[in-house]
Design a protein around this motif. Structure first.
Motif, PDB file in Angstrom:
ATOM      1  N   TYR A   1       8.244  -0.397  -2.993  1.00 21.87           N
ATOM      2  CA  TYR A   1       7.604  -1.634  -2.535  1.00 21.87           C
ATOM      3  C   TYR A   1       6.299  -1.354  -1.794  1.00 21.87           C
ATOM      4  O   TYR A   1       5.286  -2.004  -2.057  1.00 21.87           O
ATOM      5  CB  TYR A   1       8.554  -2.406  -1.621  1.00 21.87           C
ATOM      6  N   ALA A   2       6.335  -0.468  -0.841  1.00 21.06           N
ATOM      7  CA  ALA A   2       5.128  -0.110  -0.096  1.00 21.06           C
ATOM      8  C   ALA A   2       4.282   0.839  -0.941  1.00 21.06           C
ATOM      9  O   ALA A   2       4.828   1.649  -1.694  1.00 21.06           O
ATOM     10  CB  ALA A   2       5.516   0.563   1.223  1.00 21.06           C
ATOM     11  N   PRO A   3       2.951   0.731  -0.834  1.00 21.28           N
ATOM     12  CA  PRO A   3       2.169  -0.077   0.107  1.00 21.28           C
ATOM     13  C   PRO A   3       1.581  -1.330  -0.532  1.00 21.28           C
ATOM     14  O   PRO A   3       0.514  -1.791  -0.106  1.00 21.28           O
ATOM     15  CB  PRO A   3       1.068   0.888   0.501  1.00 21.28           C
ATOM     16  N   GLU A   4       2.234  -1.885  -1.579  1.00 25.89           N
ATOM     17  CA  GLU A   4       1.670  -3.077  -2.208  1.00 25.89           C
ATOM     18  C   GLU A   4       1.613  -4.210  -1.187  1.00 25.89           C
ATOM     19  O   GLU A   4       2.537  -4.405  -0.410  1.00 25.89           O
ATOM     20  CB  GLU A   4       2.484  -3.442  -3.445  1.00 25.89           C
ATOM     21  N   PRO A   5       0.516  -4.967  -1.171  1.00 29.43           N
ATOM     22  CA  PRO A   5       0.257  -5.885  -0.050  1.00 29.43           C
ATOM     23  C   PRO A   5       1.055  -7.181  -0.112  1.00 29.43           C
ATOM     24  O   PRO A   5       1.542  -7.593  -1.161  1.00 29.43           O
ATOM     25  CB  PRO A   5      -1.240  -6.171  -0.187  1.00 29.43           C
ATOM     26  N   ILE A   6       1.156  -7.795   1.038  1.00 25.55           N
ATOM     27  CA  ILE A   6       1.680  -9.147   1.173  1.00 25.55           C
ATOM     28  C   ILE A   6       0.493 -10.034   1.507  1.00 25.55           C
ATOM     29  O   ILE A   6      -0.349  -9.682   2.344  1.00 25.55           O
ATOM     30  CB  ILE A   6       2.753  -9.206   2.274  1.00 25.55           C
ATOM     31  N   THR A   7       0.388 -11.172   0.829  1.00 25.74           N
ATOM     32  CA  THR A   7      -0.747 -12.055   1.033  1.00 25.74           C
ATOM     33  C   THR A   7      -0.494 -12.965   2.229  1.00 25.74           C
ATOM     34  O   THR A   7       0.506 -13.689   2.267  1.00 25.74           O
ATOM     35  CB  THR A   7      -1.009 -12.915  -0.217  1.00 25.74           C
ATOM     36  N   LEU A   8      -1.389 -12.900   3.197  1.00 26.49           N
ATOM     37  CA  LEU A   8      -1.280 -13.741   4.390  1.00 26.49           C
ATOM     38  C   LEU A   8      -1.761 -15.159   4.079  1.00 26.49           C
ATOM     39  O   LEU A   8      -2.622 -15.362   3.215  1.00 26.49           O
ATOM     40  CB  LEU A   8      -2.118 -13.159   5.520  1.00 26.49           C
ATOM     41  N   PRO A   9      -1.245 -16.150   4.808  1.00 28.80           N
ATOM     42  CA  PRO A   9      -1.716 -17.523   4.601  1.00 28.80           C
ATOM     43  C   PRO A   9      -3.049 -17.816   5.285  1.00 28.80           C
ATOM     44  O   PRO A   9      -3.549 -18.934   5.218  1.00 28.80           O
ATOM     45  CB  PRO A   9      -0.586 -18.369   5.214  1.00 28.80           C
ATOM     46  N   VAL A  10      -3.602 -16.820   5.965  1.00 28.81           N
ATOM     47  CA  VAL A  10      -4.928 -16.949   6.584  1.00 28.81           C
ATOM     48  C   VAL A  10      -5.735 -15.712   6.230  1.00 28.81           C
ATOM     49  O   VAL A  10      -5.181 -14.669   5.877  1.00 28.81           O
ATOM     50  CB  VAL A  10      -4.833 -17.081   8.124  1.00 28.81           C
ATOM     51  N   ARG A  11      -7.044 -15.846   6.338  1.00 31.48           N
ATOM     52  CA  ARG A  11      -7.930 -14.718   6.038  1.00 31.48           C
ATOM     53  C   ARG A  11      -8.539 -14.209   7.336  1.00 31.48           C
ATOM     54  O   ARG A  11      -9.149 -14.969   8.096  1.00 31.48           O
ATOM     55  CB  ARG A  11      -9.031 -15.162   5.069  1.00 31.48           C
ATOM     56  N   SER A  12      -8.393 -12.930   7.583  1.00 33.24           N
ATOM     57  CA  SER A  12      -8.944 -12.346   8.796  1.00 33.24           C
ATOM     58  C   SER A  12     -10.407 -11.979   8.577  1.00 33.24           C
ATOM     59  O   SER A  12     -10.747 -11.309   7.599  1.00 33.24           O
ATOM     60  CB  SER A  12      -8.168 -11.091   9.197  1.00 33.24           C
ATOM     61  N   PRO A  13     -11.277 -12.387   9.485  1.00 35.12           N
ATOM     62  CA  PRO A  13     -12.697 -12.031   9.345  1.00 35.12           C
ATOM     63  C   PRO A  13     -12.988 -10.578   9.726  1.00 35.12           C
ATOM     64  O   PRO A  13     -14.065 -10.068   9.420  1.00 35.12           O
ATOM     65  CB  PRO A  13     -13.398 -12.994  10.309  1.00 35.12           C
ATOM     66  N   LEU A  14     -12.020  -9.926  10.406  1.00 34.12           N
ATOM     67  CA  LEU A  14     -12.197  -8.543  10.824  1.00 34.12           C
ATOM     68  C   LEU A  14     -11.003  -7.708  10.374  1.00 34.12           C
ATOM     69  O   LEU A  14      -9.884  -8.223  10.260  1.00 34.12           O
ATOM     70  CB  LEU A  14     -12.326  -8.448  12.355  1.00 34.12           C
ATOM     71  N   PRO A  15     -11.214  -6.415  10.132  1.00 34.07           N
ATOM     72  CA  PRO A  15     -10.080  -5.545   9.782  1.00 34.07           C
ATOM     73  C   PRO A  15      -9.156  -5.342  10.982  1.00 34.07           C
ATOM     74  O   PRO A  15      -9.619  -5.148  12.112  1.00 34.07           O
ATOM     75  CB  PRO A  15     -10.743  -4.236   9.357  1.00 34.07           C
TER      76      PRO A  15
ATOM     77  N   SER B   1      -4.869 -14.930  12.430  1.00 36.45           N
ATOM     78  CA  SER B   1      -5.042 -16.354  12.722  1.00 36.45           C
ATOM     79  C   SER B   1      -5.949 -16.566  13.930  1.00 36.45           C
ATOM     80  O   SER B   1      -6.832 -17.433  13.921  1.00 36.45           O
ATOM     81  CB  SER B   1      -3.681 -16.999  12.973  1.00 36.45           C
ATOM     82  N   LEU B   2      -5.721 -15.791  14.979  1.00 37.32           N
ATOM     83  CA  LEU B   2      -6.551 -15.920  16.174  1.00 37.32           C
ATOM     84  C   LEU B   2      -8.011 -15.593  15.865  1.00 37.32           C
ATOM     85  O   LEU B   2      -8.935 -16.284  16.321  1.00 37.32           O
ATOM     86  CB  LEU B   2      -6.015 -15.012  17.280  1.00 37.32           C
ATOM     87  N   LEU B   3      -8.222 -14.547  15.087  1.00 36.50           N
ATOM     88  CA  LEU B   3      -9.589 -14.156  14.741  1.00 36.50           C
ATOM     89  C   LEU B   3     -10.243 -15.194  13.835  1.00 36.50           C
ATOM     90  O   LEU B   3     -11.433 -15.494  13.966  1.00 36.50           O
ATOM     91  CB  LEU B   3      -9.575 -12.791  14.044  1.00 36.50           C
ATOM     92  N   SER B   4      -9.466 -15.743  12.924  1.00 33.62           N
ATOM     93  CA  SER B   4     -10.001 -16.762  12.020  1.00 33.62           C
ATOM     94  C   SER B   4     -10.437 -18.001  12.787  1.00 33.62           C
ATOM     95  O   SER B   4     -11.500 -18.580  12.515  1.00 33.62           O
ATOM     96  CB  SER B   4      -8.938 -17.128  10.976  1.00 33.62           C
ATOM     97  N   CYS B   5      -9.621 -18.404  13.772  1.00 32.00           N
ATOM     98  CA  CYS B   5      -9.978 -19.589  14.574  1.00 32.00           C
ATOM     99  C   CYS B   5     -11.186 -19.330  15.457  1.00 32.00           C
ATOM    100  O   CYS B   5     -11.971 -20.241  15.749  1.00 32.00           O
ATOM    101  CB  CYS B   5      -8.782 -20.007  15.428  1.00 32.00           C
ATOM    102  N   ALA B   6     -11.330 -18.081  15.883  1.00 30.44           N
ATOM    103  CA  ALA B   6     -12.427 -17.750  16.797  1.00 30.44           C
ATOM    104  C   ALA B   6     -13.756 -17.565  16.077  1.00 30.44           C
ATOM    105  O   ALA B   6     -14.820 -17.607  16.707  1.00 30.44           O
ATOM    106  CB  ALA B   6     -12.089 -16.479  17.578  1.00 30.44           C
ATOM    107  N   SER B   7     -13.698 -17.341  14.781  1.00 25.66           N
ATOM    108  CA  SER B   7     -14.939 -17.025  14.047  1.00 25.66           C
ATOM    109  C   SER B   7     -15.693 -18.291  13.641  1.00 25.66           C
ATOM    110  O   SER B   7     -15.156 -19.377  13.622  1.00 25.66           O
ATOM    111  CB  SER B   7     -14.602 -16.199  12.815  1.00 25.66           C
TER     112      SER B   7
END
Length: 735
Positions: free
Chosen positions: A374-388, A729-735
């Motif tokens: 299973y790893a390391p195939e990704p899981i898709t988040l419901p939000v997009r992070s603007p920073l790594p 989520s926090l980073l997305s809201c702050a950007s």
């Protein structure tokens, strides 16, 4: 004749190491298209040109008919002028630019390779490293991307002329299969000075010896599952007194001899990722007592490498197959010398493992440990992070997670960071992931517990911003993230231990939570934890904390210590308050004479579930003062039944049902106060299938939509995903 048109394509997803380029070559050739295909650090690039109708058919078929292990996240298509290309070719990989490609997980041996393995007329007959573009090692051998042989641990094995011919032939199954090899040019087995290592290993196993075997992601320790002493010897040497061993069986008919295998279980066993599957054990199953002492379940898995298939075929019976380490240490993967004190012999090979990966574990289709396959195939988040982002996880059952955009790359299960060797493995694995995926974290998420090694690691990293995430909020966020939701929901998070902002130890929590934050609206009524961590290892202490006046066998068995522990709890000396649901289950297990002392995490609760009679439908009543659940009510009802001579299986079931009914009642109250109609269930206590089933059924019966875990564990192995989702989520809201 139609005017030729051109298209440039970029395919993003798990499209390297899964036979995607050969598939594109075959598709384009069939449609009489010209062009080329290759890997780069973002995925696969394709240039095609030809008749418009053929180009249109190519675009329609590309994702629809892709190889089964491919995962296409998106296809970017741009029009271009036909360049007058002739023929279609696979070209050299491009290495420049920003890295975005996905790393494929390891794939179990396919049916075509198995036919070759056991065909005396085939040139790879009984070659234990047979593989092709549809199967074989992937993540565990990758050094870097793009995925080419030169960037894997197969780079030390130059292909022979025959393998090179297969590799270059578009009609061959091994066309651009990077780990392609044979007995003339590939890895070899070794067992001391033996001239026939495989036969020697089989003979030793048949004689009741313990043999260390190098697999895909590390060494396993193997012994005959039915041998009366072999498993007991292994248990002693591995310093693992009680925790069950996994058993590898040759096929589904052999599995059905040991366990009850229904259609969903058969699908889980046969999955190409080959996890360990927990199944109900058949009465009289021919398995030594030491394999899974006191357990009504066995963890079975099918062979997933050619070597496993050969061993099982030659032996003719199941084997214990457990991680190659001493208990609590990380899996051994670089050499077998350290296993000499555990194994009678070491069957190894000379293909290096770049990244260790333990076996994954599922139960009833739900992930309990996410690792190999299973790893390391990704899981898709419901939000997009603007920073790594790097999320460091918890200290027990640790995983970490890297985030790029909406992709969350969850590491394989690493183990408990309390062990120093496991912590070193954690730091090395983080560094490898950063290089492999080309993600340089600017933000690091961590647990709030100041003494977690994962927290200290995060706080000591230079030039990053830190985001602390409360433990149970991370559990709730993990459940939301894997279900593709942002909340808010009513979150019920039941586990053993988590750092509470109020200075107590949380673990039986009712929250209103989304990916941005949480509010605690209820919990189990706190009780003392007498002796701190000692009470986790000695569940009888929780019985004393909950019911200090009890005079059942649990008190008599611990008579010399009962009074001092009760006094400790009453005086609050070395007895912090806890709302832990795990400790409530511990107390019930001790009162029911299931377990006074544990040797592995969750043992008392697991054995209590095993004891429960699933046909019992009623549960103990419990007070829910607002949204504060009085666990003592459940235990006093348990004691009353015990004194009345009620069957222990019925008592255990009534306890489980009472906990589930209390959860349902609290969620109904929370709905009245919040208007929320969705519930997320998370935390290690919800690994308990009986509790989960009763809770989900009860919630749905009164109109709730219920979110549970399937892709990631509900235990602390899923914490890093939750931390990552909160940070994103926090980073997305702050950007």
């Amino acid at each position: 004749m139609s005017t030729e048109v051109g298209r440039d394509l970029r395919v993003v997803g798990v499209v390297q190491g899964v036979g995607f380029r050969p598939y594109v070559h075959r598709l384009a050739t069939r449609l009489r298209l010209s062009g080329r295909v290759g890997n780069d650090i973002t995925g696969v690039f394709i240039e095609i040109e030809g008749a418009p109708e053929n180009v249109a058919e190519f675009l329609a078929a590309l994702a629809r008919d892709a190889p089964p292990r491919a995962r296409i996240d998106r296809v970017e298509v741009s029009e271009c002028t036909a360049r007058g290309l002739t023929g279609f070719e696979i070209i050299a990989s491009r290495t420049g630019g920003a890295r975005a490609t996905l790393v494929p997980a390891d794939i179990s041996t396919c049916a075509d390779c198995l036919r070759e393995l056991f065909d005396p007329a085939d040139r790879r007959y009984r070659y234990p490293f047979v593989n092709c573009s549809h199967c074989g090692p992937r993540y565990t051998i990758v050094r870097g991307m793009p995925y080419d042989r030169a960037r894997t641990t197969m780079n030390r094995f130059p292909m022979c002329a025959t393998c090179r011919s297969e590799y270059a032939d578009p009609a061959d199954r091994r066309f651009h299969a990077e780990p392609t090899c044979c007995q003339d040019c590939g890895p070899r087995l070794y067992l001391g000075e033996s001239t026939d290592p495989l036969a020697e290993a089989v003979a030793r196993l048949a004689d009741g010896q313990v043999v260390a075997i190098k697999g895909l992601g590390g060494f396993h320790l193997a012994a005959l599952a039915a041998h009366p002493f072999a498993a007991a010897v292994l248990r002693t040497r591995k310093h693992r007194p009680d925790k069950p061993f996994a058993v590898m069986v040759a096929d589904l008919p052999q599995a059905a001899v040991l366990c009850e295998v229904d259609d969903p279980s058969a699908c889980s066993l046969n999955d190409t990722r080959r996890p360990i599957v927990l199944l109900p054990r058949r009465a009289g199953a021919p398995v030594a007592d030491a394999v899974a002492p006191g357990r009504s379940e066995l963890g079975l898995l099918l062979p997933y490498t050619p070597l496993h298939h050969l061993l099982l075929r030659d032996l003719g019976e199941p084997i214990v197959l457990t991680s190659g380490n001493v208990s609590d240490e990380p899996i051994t993967y670089r050499h077998g010398r350290s296993l000499a004190r555990v194994a009678d012999a070491v069957l190894t090979h000379d293909r290096p493992i770049r990244s260790p990966a333990d076996d994954s574990v599922v139960r009833a289709g739900r992930m309990l440990r996410r690792a190999r396959g299973y790893a390391p195939e990704p899981i898709t988040l419901p939000v997009r992070s603007p920073l790594p982002v790097l999320a460091c996880g918890a200290d027990l059952k640790n995983t970490f997670c890297l985030v790029r955009g909406e992709q969350a790359f969850l590491s394989p299960h690493l183990g408990d960071l309390i062990d120093h060797a496991t912590f070193r493995s954690f730091t090395r694995s983080v560094e490898h992931f950063v290089r492999l995926f080309g993600i340089a974290p600017q933000v690091v998420a961590h647990d709030l517990h100041p003494d977690y090694r994962s927290t200290r690691y995060a706080t000591e990293l230079p030039r990053v911003d830190l985001i602390g995430v409360q433990h149970h909020h991370a559990h709730a966020a993990s459940c939301l993230a894997e279900n593709g939701e942002t909340g808010p929901v009513i979150a019920v998070v039941f586990d053993g231990t988590g750092y509470g902002p109020d200075g107590t130890i949380w673990g039986g929590e009712f929250l209103v939570a989304d990916l941005l934050g949480y509010r605690r609206i209820g919990h189990l009524k706190p009780v003392p934890l007498p002796g701190g961590a000692t009470a986790i290892r000695q569940p009888w202490r929780m019985a004393a904390a909950y019911l200090p006046d009890v005079r059942l066998p649990v008190a008599h068995r611990n008579e010399s210590r009962w009074g001092p522990v009760v006094a400790m709890a009453r005086n609050g000396v070395n007895a912090p308050l806890t709302s832990s649901a795990g400790r409530l289950f511990d107390a019930a297990a001790a009162l029911l004479d299931v377990r006074d002392v544990i040797t592995y995490e969750g043992q008392a609760a697991i054995e209590l579930e095993q004891r429960a009679d699933p046909s019992t439908s009623d549960g103990y009543p419990v007070r829910t003062d607002g949204l504060v659940v009085c666990g003592e009510d459940l235990l006093r009802a348990l004691v009353a039944d015990l004194c009345a001579g009620v069957d222990p299986g019925v008592i255990a079931a009534r306890f489980h049902n009472g906990v589930a009914d209390a959860v349902v009642a609290c969620c109904a109250t929370a709905r009245e106060e919040t208007g929320l109609t969705s519930v997320a269930l998370s935390g290690g206590v919800f690994q308990n299938a009986l509790l989960l089933r009763r809770t989900v059924d009860g919630l749905r019966r009164i109109g709730f939509r219920v979110l549970t875990h399937r892709q990631v564990p509900p235990n602390d192995g899923g914490i890093s995903l939750g931390q990552a989702a909160v940070a994103a989520s926090l980073l997305s809201c702050a950007s």
